[in-house]
Design a protein around this motif. Structure first.
Motif, PDB file in Angstrom:
ATOM      1  N   ASP A 236      52.078  58.876  41.710  1.00 31.74           N
ATOM      2  CA  ASP A 236      52.579  58.286  43.028  1.00 31.74           C
ATOM      3  C   ASP A 236      51.501  58.059  44.140  1.00 31.74           C
ATOM      4  OD1 ASP A 236      54.010  58.134  45.501  1.00 31.74           O
ATOM      5  OD2 ASP A 236      55.208  59.805  45.459  1.00 31.74           O
ATOM      6  N   PRO A 237      51.365  56.788  44.343  1.00 31.72           N
ATOM      7  CA  PRO A 237      50.302  56.450  45.572  1.00 31.72           C
ATOM      8  C   PRO A 237      50.569  57.013  46.843  1.00 31.72           C
ATOM      9  CG  PRO A 237      51.637  54.479  44.911  1.00 31.72           C
ATOM     10  CD  PRO A 237      51.902  55.539  43.831  1.00 31.72           C
ATOM     11  N   ASN A 238      51.808  56.979  47.258  1.00 33.72           N
ATOM     12  CA  ASN A 238      52.215  57.701  48.545  1.00 33.72           C
ATOM     13  C   ASN A 238      51.593  59.138  48.693  1.00 33.72           C
ATOM     14  OD1 ASN A 238      53.029  55.406  49.648  1.00 33.72           O
ATOM     15  ND2 ASN A 238      54.997  55.760  48.502  1.00 33.72           N
ATOM     16  N   ALA A 239      51.534  59.684  47.418  1.00 31.78           N
ATOM     17  CA  ALA A 239      51.380  61.150  47.586  1.00 31.78           C
ATOM     18  C   ALA A 239      50.000  61.479  47.287  1.00 31.78           C
ATOM     19  CB  ALA A 239      52.270  62.168  46.668  1.00 31.78           C
ATOM     20  N   LEU A 240      49.321  60.577  46.533  1.00 32.97           N
ATOM     21  CA  LEU A 240      47.778  60.635  46.237  1.00 32.97           C
ATOM     22  C   LEU A 240      46.882  60.126  47.581  1.00 32.97           C
ATOM     23  CD1 LEU A 240      45.510  61.174  43.894  1.00 32.97           C
ATOM     24  CD2 LEU A 240      46.141  58.765  43.070  1.00 32.97           C
ATOM     25  N   ALA A 241      47.491  59.158  47.946  1.00 34.51           N
ATOM     26  CA  ALA A 241      46.423  58.532  49.261  1.00 34.51           C
ATOM     27  C   ALA A 241      46.184  59.479  50.177  1.00 34.51           C
ATOM     28  CB  ALA A 241      47.173  57.457  49.726  1.00 34.51           C
ATOM     29  N   PRO A 242      46.955  60.462  50.613  1.00 38.17           N
ATOM     30  CA  PRO A 242      46.589  61.398  51.628  1.00 38.17           C
ATOM     31  C   PRO A 242      45.661  62.391  51.164  1.00 38.17           C
ATOM     32  CG  PRO A 242      48.824  61.329  51.640  1.00 38.17           C
ATOM     33  CD  PRO A 242      48.590  60.535  50.488  1.00 38.17           C
ATOM     34  N   LEU A 243      45.415  62.555  49.927  1.00 41.71           N
ATOM     35  CA  LEU A 243      44.534  63.657  49.299  1.00 41.71           C
ATOM     36  C   LEU A 243      43.158  62.922  49.427  1.00 41.71           C
ATOM     37  CD1 LEU A 243      46.243  65.297  46.244  1.00 41.71           C
ATOM     38  CD2 LEU A 243      46.332  66.191  48.654  1.00 41.71           C
ATOM     39  N   VAL A 244      42.928  61.730  48.897  1.00 42.45           N
ATOM     40  CA  VAL A 244      41.936  60.775  48.845  1.00 42.45           C
ATOM     41  C   VAL A 244      41.445  60.631  50.129  1.00 42.45           C
ATOM     42  CG1 VAL A 244      40.917  58.905  48.003  1.00 42.45           C
ATOM     43  CG2 VAL A 244      42.766  59.726  46.440  1.00 42.45           C
ATOM     44  N   SER A 245      42.295  60.278  51.052  1.00 43.01           N
ATOM     45  CA  SER A 245      41.787  60.196  52.314  1.00 43.01           C
ATOM     46  C   SER A 245      41.283  61.332  53.094  1.00 43.01           C
ATOM     47  CB  SER A 245      43.024  59.611  53.331  1.00 43.01           C
ATOM     48  OG  SER A 245      42.247  59.559  54.643  1.00 43.01           O
ATOM     49  N   ALA A 246      41.992  62.481  52.778  1.00 46.96           N
ATOM     50  CA  ALA A 246      41.235  63.865  53.360  1.00 46.96           C
ATOM     51  C   ALA A 246      39.875  63.799  53.104  1.00 46.96           C
ATOM     52  CB  ALA A 246      42.365  64.926  53.070  1.00 46.96           C
ATOM     53  N   ALA A 247      39.562  63.612  51.677  1.00 46.99           N
ATOM     54  CA  ALA A 247      38.418  64.127  50.935  1.00 46.99           C
ATOM     55  C   ALA A 247      37.350  63.007  51.266  1.00 46.99           C
ATOM     56  CB  ALA A 247      38.566  64.247  49.402  1.00 46.99           C
ATOM     57  N   LEU A 248      37.779  61.895  51.168  1.00 49.30           N
ATOM     58  CA  LEU A 248      36.753  60.676  51.356  1.00 49.30           C
ATOM     59  C   LEU A 248      36.461  59.925  52.537  1.00 49.30           C
ATOM     60  CD1 LEU A 248      36.891  59.531  47.576  1.00 49.30           C
ATOM     61  CD2 LEU A 248      35.451  60.898  48.416  1.00 49.30           C
ATOM     62  N   LYS A 249      37.804  59.730  53.122  1.00 53.96           N
ATOM     63  CA  LYS A 249      38.101  58.979  54.442  1.00 53.96           C
ATOM     64  C   LYS A 249      38.702  59.675  55.436  1.00 53.96           C
ATOM     65  CE  LYS A 249      36.682  54.513  52.935  1.00 53.96           C
ATOM     66  NZ  LYS A 249      36.908  52.972  53.031  1.00 53.96           N
ATOM     67  N   PRO A 250      38.296  60.962  56.056  1.00 56.08           N
ATOM     68  CA  PRO A 250      39.185  61.519  57.051  1.00 56.08           C
ATOM     69  C   PRO A 250      39.375  60.781  58.444  1.00 56.08           C
ATOM     70  CG  PRO A 250      36.906  62.669  57.081  1.00 56.08           C
ATOM     71  CD  PRO A 250      37.171  61.630  55.635  1.00 56.08           C
ATOM     72  N   LEU A 251      40.372  60.767  58.832  1.00 61.60           N
ATOM     73  CA  LEU A 251      40.490  60.540  60.242  1.00 61.60           C
ATOM     74  C   LEU A 251      39.552  60.869  61.191  1.00 61.60           C
ATOM     75  CD1 LEU A 251      44.562  60.278  60.499  1.00 61.60           C
ATOM     76  CD2 LEU A 251      42.933  58.426  59.751  1.00 61.60           C
ATOM     77  N   ARG A 252      39.494  62.002  61.149  1.00 56.44           N
ATOM     78  CA  ARG A 252      38.201  62.589  62.014  1.00 56.44           C
ATOM     79  C   ARG A 252      37.418  63.617  61.460  1.00 56.44           C
ATOM     80  NH1 ARG A 252      43.232  64.215  63.718  1.00 56.44           N
ATOM     81  NH2 ARG A 252      43.136  62.527  65.334  1.00 56.44           N
ATOM     82  N   GLY A 253      36.218  63.921  61.848  1.00 56.98           N
ATOM     83  CA  GLY A 253      35.426  65.099  61.093  1.00 56.98           C
ATOM     84  C   GLY A 253      34.572  64.348  60.281  1.00 56.98           C
ATOM     85  N   PRO A 254      33.813  65.383  59.689  1.00 56.18           N
ATOM     86  CA  PRO A 254      33.059  64.820  58.459  1.00 56.18           C
ATOM     87  C   PRO A 254      33.636  64.539  57.119  1.00 56.18           C
ATOM     88  CG  PRO A 254      32.729  67.086  58.589  1.00 56.18           C
ATOM     89  CD  PRO A 254      33.372  66.667  59.874  1.00 56.18           C
ATOM     90  N   VAL A 255      32.885  63.666  56.289  1.00 57.06           N
ATOM     91  CA  VAL A 255      33.310  63.332  54.819  1.00 57.06           C
ATOM     92  C   VAL A 255      33.215  64.884  54.149  1.00 57.06           C
ATOM     93  CG1 VAL A 255      33.174  62.178  52.817  1.00 57.06           C
ATOM     94  CG2 VAL A 255      32.976  60.921  55.028  1.00 57.06           C
ATOM     95  N   HIS A 256      34.062  65.460  53.473  1.00 51.10           N
ATOM     96  CA  HIS A 256      34.003  66.559  52.826  1.00 51.10           C
ATOM     97  C   HIS A 256      33.386  66.337  51.392  1.00 51.10           C
ATOM     98  CE1 HIS A 256      36.352  68.871  55.833  1.00 51.10           C
ATOM     99  NE2 HIS A 256      37.147  67.432  56.077  1.00 51.10           N
ATOM    100  N   ALA A 257      33.528  65.325  50.634  1.00 50.06           N
ATOM    101  CA  ALA A 257      33.288  65.108  49.478  1.00 50.06           C
ATOM    102  C   ALA A 257      32.414  64.027  48.952  1.00 50.06           C
ATOM    103  CB  ALA A 257      34.400  65.156  48.307  1.00 50.06           C
ATOM    104  N   ASP A 258      31.680  63.756  48.250  1.00 45.01           N
ATOM    105  CA  ASP A 258      30.868  62.557  47.677  1.00 45.01           C
ATOM    106  C   ASP A 258      31.698  61.641  46.714  1.00 45.01           C
ATOM    107  OD1 ASP A 258      28.366  63.079  49.172  1.00 45.01           O
ATOM    108  OD2 ASP A 258      28.048  64.849  47.609  1.00 45.01           O
ATOM    109  N   LEU A 259      32.669  62.393  45.913  1.00 47.71           N
ATOM    110  CA  LEU A 259      33.319  61.622  44.713  1.00 47.71           C
ATOM    111  C   LEU A 259      34.575  62.515  44.484  1.00 47.71           C
ATOM    112  CD1 LEU A 259      33.027  59.416  42.549  1.00 47.71           C
ATOM    113  CD2 LEU A 259      31.957  61.455  41.027  1.00 47.71           C
ATOM    114  N   LEU A 260      35.775  62.035  44.339  1.00 43.29           N
ATOM    115  CA  LEU A 260      36.888  62.525  43.784  1.00 43.29           C
ATOM    116  C   LEU A 260      37.360  61.766  42.614  1.00 43.29           C
ATOM    117  CD1 LEU A 260      40.048  63.439  45.854  1.00 43.29           C
ATOM    118  CD2 LEU A 260      40.517  61.716  43.846  1.00 43.29           C
ATOM    119  N   VAL A 261      37.496  62.812  41.596  1.00 36.05           N
ATOM    120  CA  VAL A 261      37.959  62.173  40.177  1.00 36.05           C
ATOM    121  C   VAL A 261      39.354  62.499  39.832  1.00 36.05           C
ATOM    122  CG1 VAL A 261      37.358  62.374  37.762  1.00 36.05           C
ATOM    123  CG2 VAL A 261      35.531  62.723  39.390  1.00 36.05           C
ATOM    124  N   ALA A 262      40.143  61.815  39.494  1.00 35.67           N
ATOM    125  CA  ALA A 262      41.544  61.564  39.087  1.00 35.67           C
ATOM    126  C   ALA A 262      41.324  61.790  37.409  1.00 35.67           C
ATOM    127  CB  ALA A 262      42.351  60.787  39.556  1.00 35.67           C
TER     128      ALA A 262
END
Length: 242
Positions: free
Chosen positions: A87-113
């Motif tokens: 489900d892209p609508n459920a997956l997108a927030p996880l990817v965004s939080a890890a790789l492209k957060p709205l604020r703060g530092p990027v938490h991960a270099d790579l996310l693998v599904a």
């Protein structure tokens, strides 16, 4: 010393070794708490970051790859990972939080599904594509065929993990593995009364030899390496600098 590569792995099944993890999101997961897919992703990444050298058990927490606890989905109910991955609508927030957060530092270099290559995998392919296109990310999708046990079911690994003598476990039947890899693994274990659980599966991922992992080309292991290589290149992570 190279900068550690921070990786988050999203998989269908348990993401630990049989015990509930209580780590906060983005915390580093110790090796002994990592599940089979997390260990296998490290094993596939290590040669790509180290001039083709094979990962070995002696590295454990010292391979320069830090697996992080995935973020928790912010949804009214806790969906199964299979739902999130398709489900892209459920997956997108996880990817965004890890790789492209709205604020703060990027938490991960790579996310693998990851998703078993079964009847639902086209939905996972579509979901990951939609998320990558909308967010401008490069999340690789690994598809073990028909399932992760096809990467793990090797006689020598089973003998090591269960403390069996050399050549005391039969060779797996390749056609049976293609059809139902978990059933074939359970059949081999039944020859000596071995039990199977998340902890055992993680141990198999640790013990299986670098020569045995790519034995069956149809299983998707080599394609997984190619997907990770492309993702590292897309993120400029081909070689981690000091």
């Amino acid at each position: 010393m190279k900068t550690p590569l921070r990786v988050i792995v999203l998989g269908e099944g348990k993401d630990e070794r049989g015990k509930s993890r209580t780590l906060p999101p983005f915390a580093r997961i110790p090796h002994e708490q990592q599940g089979a897919m997390e260990i296998l992703v490290r094993r596939a990444l290590y040669p790509l970051l180290n001039d083709g050298q094979s990962w070995h058990r002696g590295l454990k927490d010292g391979d320069g790859i830090h697996v992080l606890q995935p973020p928790a989905p912010r949804l009214p109910r806790q969906p199964a990972m299979t739902e999130l991955l398709t489900d892209p609508n459920a997956l997108a927030p996880l990817v965004s939080a890890a790789l492209k957060p709205l604020r703060g530092p990027v938490h991960a270099d790579l996310l693998v599904a990851t998703h078993d290559k079964d009847g639902a995998h086209p939905s996972a392919i579509k979901a990951v594509h939609v998320v990558n296109t909308s967010l401008g990310t490069h999340v690789p999708l690994l598809l073990p065929a028909p399932e992760i046990q096809a990467w793990l079911t090797r006689k020598r690994a089973i003998e090591h993990v269960y403390g069996r003598e050399h050549c005391s476990v039969p060779e797996p039947d390749e056609e049976a593995l293609k059809k139902d890899a978990k059933a074939e693994l359970l059949r081999l274990l039944s020859t000596f009364g071995g039990r199977f659980n998340a902890k055992i599966q993680a141990s198999l991922a640790e013990w299986i030899s670098a020569e045995d992992l790519p034995r069956y080309d149809w299983s998707g292991w080599n394609q997984a390496s190619d997907e990770l290589k492309a993702a590292l290149a897309a993120h400029g992570l081909d070689s981690m600098e000091p």
